[in-house]
Enzyme design. Structure first.
Site, PDB file in Angstrom:
ATOM      1  N   ASP A  78      35.326  45.214  10.835  1.00  0.00           N
ATOM      2  CA  ASP A  78      34.819  44.844   9.510  1.00  0.00           C
ATOM      3  C   ASP A  78      33.599  45.710   9.210  1.00  0.00           C
ATOM      4  OD1 ASP A  78      33.967  43.695   7.179  1.00  0.00           O
ATOM      5  OD2 ASP A  78      33.799  41.655   7.950  1.00  0.00           O
ATOM      6  N   HIS A  79      33.851  46.909   8.685  1.00  0.00           N
ATOM      7  CA  HIS A  79      32.802  47.912   8.485  1.00  0.00           C
ATOM      8  C   HIS A  79      32.636  48.270   7.019  1.00  0.00           C
ATOM      9  CE1 HIS A  79      31.726  49.950  12.505  1.00  0.00           C
ATOM     10  NE2 HIS A  79      32.229  48.757  12.788  1.00  0.00           N
ATOM     11  N   SER A  88      26.284  39.895  15.684  1.00  0.00           N
ATOM     12  CA  SER A  88      24.992  40.039  15.013  1.00  0.00           C
ATOM     13  C   SER A  88      24.863  41.329  14.229  1.00  0.00           C
ATOM     14  CB  SER A  88      23.850  39.913  16.028  1.00  0.00           C
ATOM     15  OG  SER A  88      23.989  40.862  17.072  1.00  0.00           O
ATOM     16  N   GLY A  89      25.865  42.197  14.285  1.00  0.00           N
ATOM     17  CA  GLY A  89      25.947  43.305  13.333  1.00  0.00           C
ATOM     18  C   GLY A  89      25.334  44.614  13.783  1.00  0.00           C
ATOM     19  N   GLU A  90      25.572  45.635  12.955  1.00  0.00           N
ATOM     20  CA  GLU A  90      25.009  46.966  13.156  1.00  0.00           C
ATOM     21  C   GLU A  90      24.345  47.442  11.870  1.00  0.00           C
ATOM     22  OE1 GLU A  90      28.633  46.966  13.452  1.00  0.00           O
ATOM     23  OE2 GLU A  90      28.656  46.352  15.553  1.00  0.00           O
ATOM     24  N   ASN A 128      26.383  49.187   8.979  1.00  0.00           N
ATOM     25  CA  ASN A 128      27.126  48.482   7.937  1.00  0.00           C
ATOM     26  C   ASN A 128      26.260  47.560   7.090  1.00  0.00           C
ATOM     27  OD1 ASN A 128      29.763  49.431   8.964  1.00  0.00           O
ATOM     28  ND2 ASN A 128      29.178  48.201  10.732  1.00  0.00           N
ATOM     29  N   GLY A 157      24.579  40.669  26.247  1.00  0.00           N
ATOM     30  CA  GLY A 157      23.479  40.399  27.162  1.00  0.00           C
ATOM     31  C   GLY A 157      23.228  38.915  27.287  1.00  0.00           C
ATOM     32  N   THR A 160      33.064  44.211  24.607  1.00  0.00           N
ATOM     33  CA  THR A 160      33.715  45.521  24.629  1.00  0.00           C
ATOM     34  C   THR A 160      33.501  46.246  25.952  1.00  0.00           C
ATOM     35  OG1 THR A 160      31.765  46.518  23.588  1.00  0.00           O
ATOM     36  CG2 THR A 160      33.566  45.823  22.134  1.00  0.00           C
ATOM     37  N   LYS A 202      32.269  43.744  31.981  1.00  0.00           N
ATOM     38  CA  LYS A 202      31.194  43.382  32.901  1.00  0.00           C
ATOM     39  C   LYS A 202      31.361  41.923  33.333  1.00  0.00           C
ATOM     40  CE  LYS A 202      27.712  46.541  30.998  1.00  0.00           C
ATOM     41  NZ  LYS A 202      26.382  46.611  30.354  1.00  0.00           N
TER      42      LYS A 202
END
Length: 328
Positions: free
Chosen positions: A37-38, A105-107, A110, A173, A190, A193
């Site tokens: 969703d970008h 929480s987004g980038e 975008n 995290g 993604t 870990k």
């Protein structure tokens, strides 16, 4: 047992093509699908970024079986959480109960487009937690009033209310794992870990699904596959502490200018040997992921990839990870 999914990568194909691809993925036997969703592509070479929710609505009507999911939507800047709740409820109805709402929480890439700056990470987590609370409250039905540090809701109500779509939360995290453990129905990550899954379990996530994502680059010619992966996906190795902060595709181009093709080839399975793809999936399965969405790199390569996946890749994954690896 793991389910193998298909990614509608909205940064690398137009809206009609994305729908065509997921229709083919359903018939090929993928167990679920996700879509990004970008507002921008990561790199200009990818060349696309249509509105994901319109694509999802079309996909819901064009398919009949394959589950659909956002991977992921940010409900804090570009979209108000009350609007995200309405969109998700509508998608659940259009899809006949096949939709899951993946949130993150987004980038900056975008979310900067609506102005107001990009908050520091601690503020983003505060905003995100409020947003999830609002969405959950609206899914419960009735009128919702909310007064938070970052969001207000004035007597909102979802008038077309389905069974609640499951909510997934992306983690990277300790803080996000705690938030996901408390608020999510499933975990999204993604990177394979094991510590992410452990922290998720510690905060209430035990027994809940966990969905991973893995980029792959199929091509009968391995060199072509490697070049395509380098051109369009060299940003993937930056890590989310970097990827969440950069504001523009040009920023990602600058940040990855020294990434070599061999660096990409060592981290992304490339070519047509199914064993390479199986071994790339294995760390996710061994870490405890229950679902893994593959991302075939390159919009124009999807038809050939989907044919190969049906014929070769999915049977190999079924053999390695159990029959439920496909066709949920």
């Amino acid at each position: 047992m793991v389910r193998i999914g298909y990614t509608m990568m909205a940064e690398q194909a137009g809206p009609r093509e994305l729908v065509e691809h997921v229709v083919r993925a359903e018939s090929a036997g993928f167990g679920f699908s996700v879509t990004s969703d970008h507002y921008f592509p990561w790199l200009a070479e990818q060349g696309h970024s249509p509105y994901a929710w319109s694509v999802l609505g079309a996909a819901a009507q064009a398919t009949s079986r394959i589950p659909l999911m956002t991977y992921v939507t940010c409900p804090t800047k570009r979209y108000h959480p009350a609007v995200v709740a309405q969109k998700a409820a509508t998608m659940q109805l259009l899809s006949g109960g096949r939709f899951r709402l993946g949130l993150g929480s987004g980038e900056n890439l975008n979310e900067h487009v609506v102005g107001g700056g990009w908050p520091p990470v601690d503020v983003r987590h505060e905003m995100f937690e409020e947003a999830v609370e609002i969405i959950r409250a609206l899914f419960e039905g009735g009128h919702v009033n909310y007064r938070g540090e970052h969001f207000d809701v004035e007597s909102a109500k979802l008038w077309d209310l389905p069974d609640q779509p499951p909510i997934g939360i992306a983690v990277s995290g300790k803080r996000s794992c705690a938030l996901a453990g408390h608020h999510a129905d499933l975990m999204i990550a993604t990177e394979p870990k094991p510590e992410l899954l452990e922290m998720f379990d510690e905060h209430g996530g035990e027994g809940k699904p966990r969905v991973g994502q893995l980029p792959v680059s199929y091509d009968p010619d391995r060199d072509t596959a490697v070049e395509r992966a380098h051109a369009q996906f060299r940003w993937f190795g930056n890590g989310w502490k970097v990827n969440s902060e950069l504001p523009h595709p040009d920023s990602f181009a600058s940040a990855t200018q020294f990434v070599r093709t061999e660096d990409v080839a060592s981290s992304i399975p490339c070519g047509s040997d199914p064993d390479d793809f199986v071994e790339a999936v294995r760390p996710y399965a061994e870490a405890g992921f229950t679902e893994i969405a593959l991302v075939q790199i390159g919009g124009e390569s999807q038809p050939a990839y989907l044919d190969w996946a049906e014929r070769t890749l999915l049977p190999a994954l079924r053999k390695a990870f159990g029959r439920q690896a496909v066709r949920a």
